[in-house]
Design an enzyme around this catalytic site. Sequence first.
Site, PDB file in Angstrom:
ATOM      1  CG  ASP A  50      -5.542  78.376 -52.744  1.00 51.11           C
ATOM      2  OD1 ASP A  50      -6.227  79.171 -53.401  1.00 51.11           O
ATOM      3  OD2 ASP A  50      -5.764  78.127 -51.540  1.00 51.11           O
ATOM      4  CB  ILE A  51      -2.494  79.840 -48.365  1.00 53.51           C
ATOM      5  CG1 ILE A  51      -1.249  80.573 -48.891  1.00 53.51           C
ATOM      6  CG2 ILE A  51      -2.376  79.551 -46.873  1.00 53.51           C
ATOM      7  CD1 ILE A  51      -0.909  81.856 -48.154  1.00 53.51           C
ATOM      8  CG  ASP A  67      -2.736  91.793 -45.000  1.00 56.64           C
ATOM      9  OD1 ASP A  67      -3.474  90.978 -45.576  1.00 56.64           O
ATOM     10  OD2 ASP A  67      -3.019  92.995 -44.837  1.00 56.64           O
ATOM     11  CD  GLU A  94      -6.453  81.769 -50.789  1.00 60.66           C
ATOM     12  OE1 GLU A  94      -6.912  82.029 -51.930  1.00 60.66           O
ATOM     13  OE2 GLU A  94      -6.418  80.627 -50.292  1.00 60.66           O
TER      14      GLU A  94
HETATM   15  P1  GH3 Z   1      -8.779  76.193 -49.265  1.00 62.52           P
HETATM   16  O1  GH3 Z   1      -7.891  75.312 -48.450  1.00 62.52           O
HETATM   17  O2  GH3 Z   1      -9.835  75.410 -49.952  1.00 62.52           O
HETATM   18  O3  GH3 Z   1      -8.015  77.039 -50.217  1.00 62.52           O
HETATM   19  O4  GH3 Z   1      -9.546  77.132 -48.231  1.00 62.52           O
HETATM   20  P2  GH3 Z   1      -9.340  78.700 -48.026  1.00 62.52           P
HETATM   21  O5  GH3 Z   1      -9.970  79.067 -46.734  1.00 62.52           O
HETATM   22  O6  GH3 Z   1      -7.902  79.064 -48.185  1.00 62.52           O
HETATM   23  O7  GH3 Z   1     -10.108  79.282 -49.287  1.00 62.52           O
HETATM   24  P3  GH3 Z   1     -11.167  80.441 -49.421  1.00 62.52           P
HETATM   25  O8  GH3 Z   1     -11.172  80.766 -50.878  1.00 62.52           O
HETATM   26  O9  GH3 Z   1     -12.472  80.044 -48.773  1.00 62.52           O
HETATM   27  O10 GH3 Z   1     -10.602  81.673 -48.605  1.00 62.52           O
HETATM   28  C1  GH3 Z   1      -9.572  82.454 -49.083  1.00 62.52           C
HETATM   29  C2  GH3 Z   1      -9.288  83.472 -48.012  1.00 62.52           C
HETATM   30  O11 GH3 Z   1      -8.154  84.290 -48.374  1.00 62.52           O
HETATM   31  C3  GH3 Z   1     -10.433  84.405 -47.760  1.00 62.52           C
HETATM   32  C4  GH3 Z   1      -9.837  85.775 -47.858  1.00 62.52           C
HETATM   33  O12 GH3 Z   1     -10.283  86.571 -46.809  1.00 62.52           O
HETATM   34  C5  GH3 Z   1      -8.350  85.538 -47.746  1.00 62.52           C
HETATM   35  N1  GH3 Z   1      -7.565  86.552 -48.428  1.00 62.52           N
HETATM   36  C6  GH3 Z   1      -7.515  86.821 -49.750  1.00 62.52           C
HETATM   37  N2  GH3 Z   1      -6.704  87.881 -49.985  1.00 62.52           N
HETATM   38  C7  GH3 Z   1      -6.220  88.301 -48.785  1.00 62.52           C
HETATM   39  C8  GH3 Z   1      -5.346  89.352 -48.377  1.00 62.52           C
HETATM   40  O13 GH3 Z   1      -4.822  90.139 -49.171  1.00 62.52           O
HETATM   41  N3  GH3 Z   1      -5.083  89.461 -47.049  1.00 62.52           N
HETATM   42  C9  GH3 Z   1      -5.644  88.621 -46.141  1.00 62.52           C
HETATM   43  N4  GH3 Z   1      -5.332  88.783 -44.858  1.00 62.52           N
HETATM   44  N5  GH3 Z   1      -6.468  87.637 -46.497  1.00 62.52           N
HETATM   45  C10 GH3 Z   1      -6.765  87.460 -47.799  1.00 62.52           C
HETATM   46 MG    MG Z   2      -6.887  78.760 -50.006  1.00 61.91          MG
HETATM   47 MG    MG Z   3      -7.909  80.432 -53.096  1.00 63.42          MG
END
Ligand code: GH3
Ligand code: MG
Ligand code: MG
Length: 183
Positions: A50-51, A67, A94
């Site tokens: 996970d990012i 993206d 992510e």
């Molecule tokens: P953590 O270190 O705990 O993983 O924090 P985080 O911010 O990475 O985790 P969180 O689950 O709060 O946020 C995930 C984010 O990933 C929010 C969402 O907008 C973004 N995201 C998910 N799918 C996509 C995508 O396809 N494109 C983009 N640009 N962002 C995405």
């Molecule tokens: Mg994350």
């Molecule tokens: Mg996540």
Amino acid sequence: MMELNQKLERLSAIDGLTGIANRRQFDEALNRLWRRALRESSPISLIMIDIDHFKSYNDTYGHLAGDDCLRVVAQALSQTVKRPFDLVSRYGGEEFAVILPDTNREGAMLMAHEMRRTVEALAVPRGQPDQNDHVTVSAGVASLIPSGEPSSLIAAADACLYQAKRSGRNRVACTLETEKISA
Ligand code: GH3
Ligand code: MG
Ligand code: MG
């Protein structure tokens, strides 16, 4: 028609944004490889990746840059695996999932550490331009000789990912240990 169907089938196994395997292909492969490992009593490993702080990355740079970041990370992860049956997929958002058949915990941990290092080495900027802060990932590793359902492998890797996040991110955790290799 046959050709078109085959093409559609292939396309629907690929994640449109990143070009790597999608969730559907992941589910299908995990079921198939799990059953094979069950028959052969061989180990199978799963890495959930996970990012870190990706929401704030999006907030800072915008969704299009987000993206792009997902594409770059996906490519880097898929280039890390070497064996033909290893599968790197986009699990959702992510998060990425890597299936490593015939791979024990030690082997899976090596791969997970290499993936963590590879993403850090991409040096994708995160935060203010004057800060030396880069995009990182956390990873959870689970290895099992199968019994029961493949969801147990996902649950175990997920719990380890949660552990890696809790202990500070940019690190790898498995059921027995949490470690960070900064080399
Ligand atoms: P953590 O270190 O705990 O993983 O924090 P985080 O911010 O990475 O985790 P969180 O689950 O709060 O946020 C995930 C984010 O990933 C929010 C969402 O907008 C973004 N995201 C998910 N799918 C996509 C995508 O396809 N494109 C983009 N640009 N962002 C995405
Ligand atoms: Mg994350
Ligand atoms: Mg996540």
